[in-house]
Design an enzyme around this catalytic site. Structure first.
Site, PDB file in Angstrom:
ATOM      1  CD  GLN A 108      29.771  10.394  49.759  1.00  0.00           C
ATOM      2  OE1 GLN A 108      30.391   9.381  49.413  1.00  0.00           O
ATOM      3  NE2 GLN A 108      30.391  11.507  50.060  1.00  0.00           N
TER       4      GLN A 108
ATOM      5  NE  ARG B 126      32.687  18.662  52.925  1.00  0.00           N
ATOM      6  CZ  ARG B 126      32.107  17.671  52.224  1.00  0.00           C
ATOM      7  NH1 ARG B 126      30.803  17.502  52.279  1.00  0.00           N
ATOM      8  NH2 ARG B 126      32.849  16.868  51.480  1.00  0.00           N
TER       9      ARG B 126
ATOM     10  NE  ARG C 135      26.491  13.707  51.031  1.00  0.00           N
ATOM     11  CZ  ARG C 135      25.642  13.607  50.033  1.00  0.00           C
ATOM     12  NH1 ARG C 135      24.346  13.451  50.249  1.00  0.00           N
ATOM     13  NH2 ARG C 135      26.047  13.641  48.783  1.00  0.00           N
ATOM     14  N   GLY C 136      26.524  17.356  50.462  1.00  0.00           N
ATOM     15  CA  GLY C 136      25.911  17.663  49.167  1.00  0.00           C
ATOM     16  C   GLY C 136      25.857  19.179  49.020  1.00  0.00           C
ATOM     17  CB  ALA C 137      27.053  21.374  46.287  1.00  0.00           C
TER      18      ALA C 137
ATOM     19  CG  ASP D  80      30.522  19.088  45.276  1.00  0.00           C
ATOM     20  OD1 ASP D  80      30.427  17.996  44.681  1.00  0.00           O
ATOM     21  OD2 ASP D  80      30.088  19.285  46.424  1.00  0.00           O
TER      22      ASP D  80
ATOM     23  CG  ASN E  70      30.066  15.421  41.412  1.00  0.00           C
ATOM     24  OD1 ASN E  70      29.448  16.013  42.287  1.00  0.00           O
ATOM     25  ND2 ASN E  70      29.711  14.204  41.036  1.00  0.00           N
ATOM     26  CE  LYS E  71      32.138  12.969  47.409  1.00  0.00           C
ATOM     27  NZ  LYS E  71      33.039  13.548  48.462  1.00  0.00           N
TER      28      LYS E  71
END
Ligand code: MRU
Length: 352
Positions: free
Chosen positions: A198, A88, A45-47, A239, A249-250
């Site tokens: 995370q 995603r 995960r993570g852009a 993101d 973002n998150k």
């Protein structure tokens, strides 16, 4: 270096982020469908990491194709790209990486007499180039952003924008790493980042791995720490950054930004250029992923909430550009008005 993802002869190997920090285990994806599954289930995960994973998944799909002709391969290629694009929706790096692989495929297959193997080899190479470029971008972001952080003090981060979210070094955590390498005495405060944790699981794990002093706090504790003067800067990843500088973002990033503004604390966003989406005018047009209720209702297989209660689980939020003190990229540090500074840096890169 933390091995987030790696191309191998057998397939794409991922450090399983769903198992960290207690288990350091690996998942080998041996088909493009398995790469898609690994992205959806957040093993990776993570852009930026999602983008490069998708590129490698595409290369893997082409390598394994049994298409007899190039037009047949082109049809299959479309299916492969669409499968990875459906994993995603928010991180634009995913779509950036797929578009880059599509362009490369189109250029390759326009060559008369090219074989399927030659196309596959070139796409594998492209995935590996993207991998190296991602690490180089993180290092440049670090070099560009380190001096914005204090010589000594507390830096808050949200989610994980580190080596685990990229091919290595990290975006927000890359800036922190670079500051620490320059001798700045940074103490990191990591929001736990409900519901997927995370911050508590991944940011804490990777910073401890590097010996960077780190404290985990629950998401509802940041304002109090800011008021106590423990936080001197905030740095987060992104993101997707819209053309006006709004940042997706998150989930929870927006509230951190508001709290930072209230306490006069700078709020920095570190992201590679592949996260900038000039085709999306504002944050209102950024698609926000809604994830399964079970991520909120349960933790480690244990139910936390009463049966049947209503649940919200948006994975991301949008922080309006007015809260962002600066955007740190590999091309330089941008300041407001972002609608102008983004265009200036884009034009400068196009001219080079
Ligand atoms: O849902 P995730 O874990 O993929 O979300 C990750 C984030 O929001 C990160 O902050 C963002 O992708 C930047 S990573 C360098």
């Amino acid at each position: 270096m933390i091995p987030t993802l790696e191309w191998t002869q057998e397939g794409v190997r991922f450090l399983d982020q769903t198992k960290l920090p207690l288990e350091e285990t690996y998942v080998l994806a041996t088909s493009y469908q398995q790469v898609a599954d690994v992205i959806t289930t957040m093993v990776v995960r993570g852009a930026p990491a999602i983008g490069v994973s998708a590129a490698m998944g595409i290369a893997l799909g082409v390598k394994q194709s049994k298409a007899a002709t190039i037009p047949e391969l082109a049809k299959e290629f479309d299916t492969i790209c669409n499968t990875l694009a459906a994993t995603r929706p928010t991180a634009v790096n995913l779509f950036w990486a797929i578009a880059r692989m599509r362009d490369r495929f189109a250029a390759l297959t326009a060559q008369a007499g090219i074989t399927r193997k030659a196309v596959a080899d070139a796409l594998i190479k492209e995935g590996l180039v993207m991998y190296d470029e991602d690490i180089a971008a993180c290092k440049s972001m670090g070099a560009n952003g380190a001096e914005l952080l204090p010589e000594s003090g507390g830096v808050l981060t949200h989610c994980n924008a580190g080596a685990l979210a990229t091919c290595g070094y990290g975006t927000a955590l890359g800036v922190i790493r670079a500051a620490v390498e320059r001798g700045q005495a940074i103490h990191v405060y990591a929001d736990e980042t409900r519901p997927f944790l995370q911050g508590a699981r991944l940011t804490a794990w990777e910073l401890m791995h590097d010996g960077i002093p780190t404290t985990v706090l629950c998401d509802n504790m940041a304002a109090s720490l800011m008021r106590q003067g423990k936080i001197h800067a905030v740095v987060v990843g992104a993101d997707r950054i819209a053309a006006n500088g709004d940042v997706a973002n998150k989930i929870g990033t927006y509230s951190v930004a508001i709290m930072a503004k209230e306490h006069g604390i700078p709020f920095y966003v570190a992201a590679p250029w592949s996260t900038i989406d000039l085709a999306t005018p504002t944050g209102d047009e950024i698609p926000i992923e809604q994830r399964a209720e079970i991520e909120v209702t349960h933790h480690a297989g244990k139910q936390l909430t009463p049966h049947g209660v209503g649940i919200e689980n948006p994975a991301f939020d949008v922080t309006p550009a007015k809260y962002v003190t600066a955007i740190i990229t590999e091309r330089g540090v941008l300041r407001a008005p972002y609608a102008e500074s983004l265009i200036v840096l884009e034009a400068a890169a196009a001219a080079n």
